[in-house]
Scaffold this motif. Structure first.
Motif, PDB file in Angstrom:
ATOM      1  N   LEU A   1       0.841  -1.201   0.000  1.00 43.53           N
ATOM      2  CA  LEU A   1       0.000   0.000   0.000  1.00 43.53           C
ATOM      3  C   LEU A   1       0.876   1.251   0.000  1.00 43.53           C
ATOM      4  CD1 LEU A   1      -2.850  -1.085   2.462  1.00 43.53           C
ATOM      5  CD2 LEU A   1      -3.025  -0.843  -0.024  1.00 43.53           C
ATOM      6  N   ALA A   2       1.975   1.195   0.777  1.00 47.63           N
ATOM      7  CA  ALA A   2       2.894   2.345   0.825  1.00 47.63           C
ATOM      8  C   ALA A   2       3.529   2.602  -0.541  1.00 47.63           C
ATOM      9  CB  ALA A   2       3.976   2.102   1.885  1.00 47.63           C
ATOM     10  N   GLN A   3       3.669   1.538  -1.325  1.00 46.87           N
ATOM     11  CA  GLN A   3       4.223   1.691  -2.690  1.00 46.87           C
ATOM     12  C   GLN A   3       3.159   2.123  -3.686  1.00 46.87           C
ATOM     13  OE1 GLN A   3       5.723  -2.279  -3.267  1.00 46.87           O
ATOM     14  NE2 GLN A   3       7.687  -1.885  -2.271  1.00 46.87           N
ATOM     15  N   GLY A   4       1.947   2.344  -3.197  1.00 41.80           N
ATOM     16  CA  GLY A   4       0.864   2.806  -4.069  1.00 41.80           C
ATOM     17  C   GLY A   4       0.179   1.686  -4.840  1.00 41.80           C
ATOM     18  N   LYS A   5       0.421   0.429  -4.414  1.00 46.37           N
ATOM     19  CA  LYS A   5      -0.205  -0.695  -5.135  1.00 46.37           C
ATOM     20  C   LYS A   5      -1.610  -0.957  -4.604  1.00 46.37           C
ATOM     21  CE  LYS A   5       4.004  -3.041  -6.461  1.00 46.37           C
ATOM     22  NZ  LYS A   5       5.023  -3.972  -6.006  1.00 46.37           N
ATOM     23  N   SER A   6      -2.511  -1.331  -5.498  1.00 48.99           N
ATOM     24  CA  SER A   6      -3.865  -1.686  -5.056  1.00 48.99           C
ATOM     25  C   SER A   6      -3.918  -3.186  -4.778  1.00 48.99           C
ATOM     26  CB  SER A   6      -4.887  -1.315  -6.125  1.00 48.99           C
ATOM     27  OG  SER A   6      -4.608  -1.995  -7.319  1.00 48.99           O
ATOM     28  N   ILE A   7      -4.651  -3.541  -3.724  1.00 47.29           N
ATOM     29  CA  ILE A   7      -4.728  -4.948  -3.295  1.00 47.29           C
ATOM     30  C   ILE A   7      -6.161  -5.443  -3.445  1.00 47.29           C
ATOM     31  CG2 ILE A   7      -4.450  -6.545  -1.339  1.00 47.29           C
ATOM     32  CD1 ILE A   7      -2.416  -4.583  -0.146  1.00 47.29           C
ATOM     33  N   GLY A   8      -6.311  -6.591  -4.119  1.00 45.20           N
ATOM     34  CA  GLY A   8      -7.608  -7.267  -4.192  1.00 45.20           C
ATOM     35  C   GLY A   8      -7.547  -8.522  -3.338  1.00 45.20           C
ATOM     36  N   LEU A   9      -8.599  -8.788  -2.586  1.00 47.67           N
ATOM     37  CA  LEU A   9      -8.637  -9.985  -1.726  1.00 47.67           C
ATOM     38  C   LEU A   9      -9.786 -10.895  -2.154  1.00 47.67           C
ATOM     39  CD1 LEU A   9      -7.815 -11.572   0.912  1.00 47.67           C
ATOM     40  CD2 LEU A   9      -9.559 -10.198   2.089  1.00 47.67           C
TER      41      LEU A   9
END
Ligand code: AMP
Length: 286
Positions: free
Chosen positions: A25-33
């Protein structure tokens, strides 16, 4: 599915996944779960592929959650095959498989639960006491561990999806809940890990569940508004195929409250039944 897939990384511990998620998240990546109980099939894969399309990183959780099973339910015999599942996740483009053991998820016996007293004892909840509190509690934990921007759930578990949406809204989880359509076998049977319990004959006969739901939908389309008649159409087909009805209910799509005797707009038929010893659920929108 991808031919030359990257392998999914298997993470076992909650703090380890939380650390990775924070970093991403800190790297600006979006996470899908994509939360699952494993024994993955095409229904699960459709959720994973949906997440892969719109997130930088997809995490699939595989956890047979003891807290959502009743004492006489199938927790012990639920199919478990982590390595084959992880391979499927990689092929579908997921980066991480989160597969904790119960002792990792629940280092202490769970004392704090998420409840929805208005809905958790209706429909499936009436026959599975404690089930939805177990589901909501583990999903809340997964949201806090994986910290997804979006989380993907099947419409197949219609009441579950509704309860999760409501929890996310009521408790201000900053995750977007995405519902996905039900993937079916050729005979209409909704895919489910529990279909593995069915004999060949039962599996064929269980096609009557969706046939019954479609019959009710057709009748409604032709102007039938009697809830009793629409429910009978579903029951008849299932019983003719030797299925045993647990319940058939017609509910409002938006709040899951039962409709009265007349079925007008925005209604969904929910059904749970047994073929042999296997409990199956399905639904259709009218
Ligand atoms: P489960 O492993 O059964 O807990 O399911 C994990 C997720 O996959 C849930 O959100 C289910 O609703 C979803 N799912 C299960 N079966 C299907 C299916 N046939 N089509 C689409 N989604 C499904």
């Amino acid at each position: 599915m991808r031919k030359h897939a990257e392998k999914s990384k298997i993470i076992r511990s909650s703090p380890a996944l939380q650390k990775i998620s924070k970093k991403m998240l800190a790297q600006g990546k979006s996470i899908g779960l994509v939360p699952t109980m494993g024994a993955l099939h095409k229904g699960h894969v459709s959720l994973i592929e949906k997440s892969v399309k719109s997130n930088d990183v997809t995490i699939v959780s595989i956890f047979v959650n003891p807290v959502q099973f009743g004492a006489n339910e199938d927790f012990a015999k639920y199919p478990r095959r982590l390595l084959a599942d992880a391979k499927l996740c990689g092929e579908a483009g997921a980066s991480i498989v989160f597969a904790p053991e119960p002792k990792d998820m629940y280092p202490l016996p769970l004392q704090t639960f998420v409840h929805n007293p208005a809905l958790e004892n209706l429909y499936c909840g009436a026959y599975r006491p404690g089930h939805f509190a177990g589901v909501l509690s583990v999903v809340a934990k997964l949201f806090n561990i994986a910290m997804p921007c979006k989380a993907y759930f099947g419409e197949k578990d219609f009441q579950q999806l509704h309860l999760i949406r409501r929890m996310a809204c009521d408790l201000n989880f900053s995750v977007k809940i995405i519902g996905a359509r039900t993937i079916r076998e050729k005979n209409g049977l909704a895919m489910s890990s529990r279909n593995e319990y069915l004999s060949t004959e039962e599996r064929a006969a269980a096609g009557s569940i969706y046939a019954g739901l479609l019959a009710a939908k057709k009748l409604h389309g032709q102007g039938e508004v009697s809830a009793a008649k629409l429910k009978s159409a579903v029951k008849e087909r299932i019983e003719r195929a030797s299925g045993k009805i647990q319940y058939v209910e017609i509910v409002n799509k938006n709040d899951l409250m039962p409709v009265g005797t007349k079925v007008l707009r925005n209604a969904v038929v929910l059904v749970a039944c047994y073929f042999g010893k296997t409990r199956l659920i399905d639904h259709v929108e009218l």
